[in-house]
Design a protein around this motif. Structure first.
Motif, PDB file in Angstrom:
ATOM      1  N   ARG A 121     -14.266 -16.235 -20.848  1.00  0.00           N
ATOM      2  CA  ARG A 121     -14.613 -17.586 -20.352  1.00  0.00           C
ATOM      3  C   ARG A 121     -14.413 -18.628 -21.442  1.00  0.00           C
ATOM      4  NH1 ARG A 121     -14.593 -21.738 -18.622  1.00  0.00           N
ATOM      5  NH2 ARG A 121     -15.769 -22.667 -16.878  1.00  0.00           N
ATOM      6  N   ILE A 122     -14.780 -18.306 -22.662  1.00  0.00           N
ATOM      7  CA  ILE A 122     -14.562 -19.244 -23.776  1.00  0.00           C
ATOM      8  C   ILE A 122     -13.073 -19.464 -23.992  1.00  0.00           C
ATOM      9  CG2 ILE A 122     -14.827 -19.561 -26.264  1.00  0.00           C
ATOM     10  CD1 ILE A 122     -17.458 -18.030 -26.073  1.00  0.00           C
ATOM     11  N   ALA A 123     -12.304 -18.394 -23.910  1.00  0.00           N
ATOM     12  CA  ALA A 123     -10.862 -18.491 -24.144  1.00  0.00           C
ATOM     13  C   ALA A 123     -10.184 -19.388 -23.117  1.00  0.00           C
ATOM     14  CB  ALA A 123     -10.242 -17.092 -24.115  1.00  0.00           C
ATOM     15  N   ILE A 124     -10.596 -19.286 -21.855  1.00  0.00           N
ATOM     16  CA  ILE A 124      -9.958 -20.097 -20.822  1.00  0.00           C
ATOM     17  C   ILE A 124     -10.360 -21.560 -20.933  1.00  0.00           C
ATOM     18  CG2 ILE A 124     -11.699 -19.993 -18.984  1.00  0.00           C
ATOM     19  CD1 ILE A 124      -7.899 -19.480 -18.634  1.00  0.00           C
ATOM     20  N   SER A 125     -11.505 -21.827 -21.561  1.00  0.00           N
ATOM     21  CA  SER A 125     -11.968 -23.205 -21.715  1.00  0.00           C
ATOM     22  C   SER A 125     -11.393 -23.877 -22.957  1.00  0.00           C
ATOM     23  CB  SER A 125     -13.503 -23.239 -21.807  1.00  0.00           C
ATOM     24  OG  SER A 125     -14.086 -22.686 -20.654  1.00  0.00           O
ATOM     25  N   ILE A 134      -6.171 -12.702 -26.008  1.00  0.00           N
ATOM     26  CA  ILE A 134      -7.552 -12.351 -25.672  1.00  0.00           C
ATOM     27  C   ILE A 134      -7.614 -11.758 -24.274  1.00  0.00           C
ATOM     28  CG2 ILE A 134      -9.860 -13.278 -25.228  1.00  0.00           C
ATOM     29  CD1 ILE A 134      -9.397 -15.299 -27.435  1.00  0.00           C
ATOM     30  N   PHE A 135      -6.917 -12.370 -23.334  1.00  0.00           N
ATOM     31  CA  PHE A 135      -6.951 -11.874 -21.962  1.00  0.00           C
ATOM     32  C   PHE A 135      -6.288 -10.508 -21.844  1.00  0.00           C
ATOM     33  CE2 PHE A 135      -8.120 -16.146 -20.841  1.00  0.00           C
ATOM     34  CZ  PHE A 135      -8.900 -15.970 -19.709  1.00  0.00           C
ATOM     35  N   GLU A 136      -5.139 -10.336 -22.482  1.00  0.00           N
ATOM     36  CA  GLU A 136      -4.455  -9.052 -22.406  1.00  0.00           C
ATOM     37  C   GLU A 136      -5.200  -7.978 -23.203  1.00  0.00           C
ATOM     38  OE1 GLU A 136      -0.447  -9.635 -23.638  1.00  0.00           O
ATOM     39  OE2 GLU A 136       0.127 -10.701 -21.793  1.00  0.00           O
ATOM     40  N   GLY A 137      -5.829  -8.385 -24.309  1.00  0.00           N
ATOM     41  CA  GLY A 137      -6.533  -7.425 -25.149  1.00  0.00           C
ATOM     42  C   GLY A 137      -7.838  -6.928 -24.561  1.00  0.00           C
ATOM     43  N   THR A 138      -8.448  -7.725 -23.685  1.00  0.00           N
ATOM     44  CA  THR A 138      -9.740  -7.341 -23.094  1.00  0.00           C
ATOM     45  C   THR A 138      -9.602  -6.828 -21.662  1.00  0.00           C
ATOM     46  OG1 THR A 138     -10.108  -9.635 -22.398  1.00  0.00           O
ATOM     47  CG2 THR A 138     -11.035  -8.962 -24.519  1.00  0.00           C
ATOM     48  N   ARG A 139      -8.392  -6.826 -21.136  1.00  0.00           N
ATOM     49  CA  ARG A 139      -8.168  -6.426 -19.733  1.00  0.00           C
ATOM     50  C   ARG A 139      -8.599  -4.980 -19.486  1.00  0.00           C
ATOM     51  NH1 ARG A 139      -2.239  -6.909 -18.507  1.00  0.00           N
ATOM     52  NH2 ARG A 139      -2.700  -9.121 -18.302  1.00  0.00           N
ATOM     53  N   ILE A 140      -8.128  -4.070 -20.329  1.00  0.00           N
ATOM     54  CA  ILE A 140      -8.462  -2.655 -20.157  1.00  0.00           C
ATOM     55  C   ILE A 140      -9.958  -2.432 -20.347  1.00  0.00           C
ATOM     56  CG2 ILE A 140      -8.163  -0.351 -21.147  1.00  0.00           C
ATOM     57  CD1 ILE A 140      -5.285  -1.049 -21.733  1.00  0.00           C
ATOM     58  N   LEU A 141     -10.544  -3.131 -21.313  1.00  0.00           N
ATOM     59  CA  LEU A 141     -11.962  -2.946 -21.618  1.00  0.00           C
ATOM     60  C   LEU A 141     -12.844  -3.398 -20.462  1.00  0.00           C
ATOM     61  CD1 LEU A 141     -13.993  -2.029 -23.721  1.00  0.00           C
ATOM     62  CD2 LEU A 141     -13.936  -4.335 -24.712  1.00  0.00           C
ATOM     63  N   ILE A 142     -12.551  -4.565 -19.894  1.00  0.00           N
ATOM     64  CA  ILE A 142     -13.407  -5.076 -18.824  1.00  0.00           C
ATOM     65  C   ILE A 142     -13.313  -4.203 -17.580  1.00  0.00           C
ATOM     66  CG2 ILE A 142     -11.697  -6.662 -17.796  1.00  0.00           C
ATOM     67  CD1 ILE A 142     -13.946  -8.672 -17.395  1.00  0.00           C
TER      68      ILE A 142
END
Length: 339
Positions: A121-125, A134-142
């Protein structure tokens, strides 16, 4: 296509579809132009002849625009949905006592899921820095953490039901519960929102395009026919134009069903067979491994649908093979370790 009065320059459409496109066209018209280029596969010519002028280096962008022509995307709203969904999963986990030997670890996963969603959410803002990594790096984790929390709740609820129905084995309760939950989700999602069949049609169409020029080319016709069938059965009030053109007037038997059947048998035997063997070794029980495998296959669809349709993890054609396999595999393995 009519020219726009504000034309700066014109370029031929990249897939040999004919006509010219203004470089200052609106985003909406561009979406529909690319949708026609990547999505109109309903004619019955051979798979090879369809794409004699097809540029394989540019079709991913066309598929992405085709997808956006069906489901308009708002990055901020997508992440807000992720916040809502992960908050629900974390609240249920933290507010209950799931059946697990490592409750503290499971609760740590719940907090970690909330933290990862906050980062997204911080990254998109933040418009000062590219947030793609950030989005690609956290996709698998989320996705993996979501699977763990969902699996934990399913097995806990099933355990409580099994305790009440003492004569029914726990594994049978788990399997029955997952299947019934999946059927309930399909009915509710399509009846209330009417987007599940449209989503399936989009995936089938994109898969048909992607299959061209690969060893899966024989499946293209089957996937194209499946696209029309999904649109035909859709409960949507407003079907996107790029898909309504593919809707058949009457149902016909899909082409190349034999090829699709062989592909499914081989795929299940190789991939899911190996995964089942791995789970059997990990759990020490063939029956338990089978239940985990069936649960993983069934649960993957609603979870991936919600996160890709309403969230910001991206659709199937926007992710690599590793991004498709790792989340559910890690979710199952982590669940096995803590249950």
């Amino acid at each position: 296509m009519e020219r726009n009065d504000g034309v700066i320059g014109e370029a031929p459409t990249p897939f040999g579809g004919g006509g010219f496109a203004s470089t200052t066209n609106s985003i909406f018209s561009q979406r529909h132009r690319f949708a026609r280029e990547a999505g109109d596969l309903r004619h019955r010519s051979s798979p090879i002849s369809r794409f004699t002028s097809f540029d394989l280096t540019t079709y991913p962008a066309a598929l992405q625009r085709f997808t956006k022509a069906i489901f308009d995307e708002d990055s901020t709203s997508d992440v807000d949905f992720e916040i809502t969904l992960t908050a629900l999963l974390a609240t249920v986990t933290l507010g209950t006592t799931p059946v697990t030997q490592y409750l503290s670890v499971l609760r740590f996963f719940a907090y970690l899921l909330l933290f990862v969603t906050l980062l997204r959410r911080i990254a998109i803002s933040n418009s000062l820095k590219d947030s793609t990594n950030i989005f690609e790096g956290t996709r698998i984790l989320i996705l993996s953490l979501s699977y763990v929390l969902i699996f934990a709740q399913i097995f806990s609820i099933s355990q409580m039901i099994s305790n009440v129905l003492s004569s029914v084995p726990h594994l049978l309760v788990v399997t029955t519960f997952v299947i019934l939950m999946f059927i309930f989700w399909v009915v509710i999602q399509e009846e209330l929102f009417g987007d599940l069949a449209i989503y399936a049609a989009m995936l089938a169409n994109n898969a048909a395009v992607t299959a061209q020029g690969t060893i899966f080319s024989p499946l293209s016709d089957y996937l194209i026919d499946s696209t029309g069938r999904f649109v035909y059965f859709s409960n949507a009030d407003n079907i996107p134009d790029v898909l309504s053109r593919l809707q058949p007037k009457e149902l016909e038997k899909p082409r190349n069903r034999k090829s699709m059947t062989i592909f499914l048998i081989v795929g299940i035997a190789i991939f899911y067979g190996l995964f089942w063997g791995f789970l059997a070794v990990t759990t020490g029980s063939v029956a338990k491994a089978f239940v985990f495998l069936i649960s993983a296959i069934i649960i993957q669809y609603p979870v991936d649908f919600l996160y890709s349709r309403y969230g910001a993890v991206g659709f199937y054609n926007e992710r690599s093979g590793l991004d498709l396999i790792l989340p559910i595999a890690l979710g199952v393995i982590l669940t096995l370790l803590i249950l």
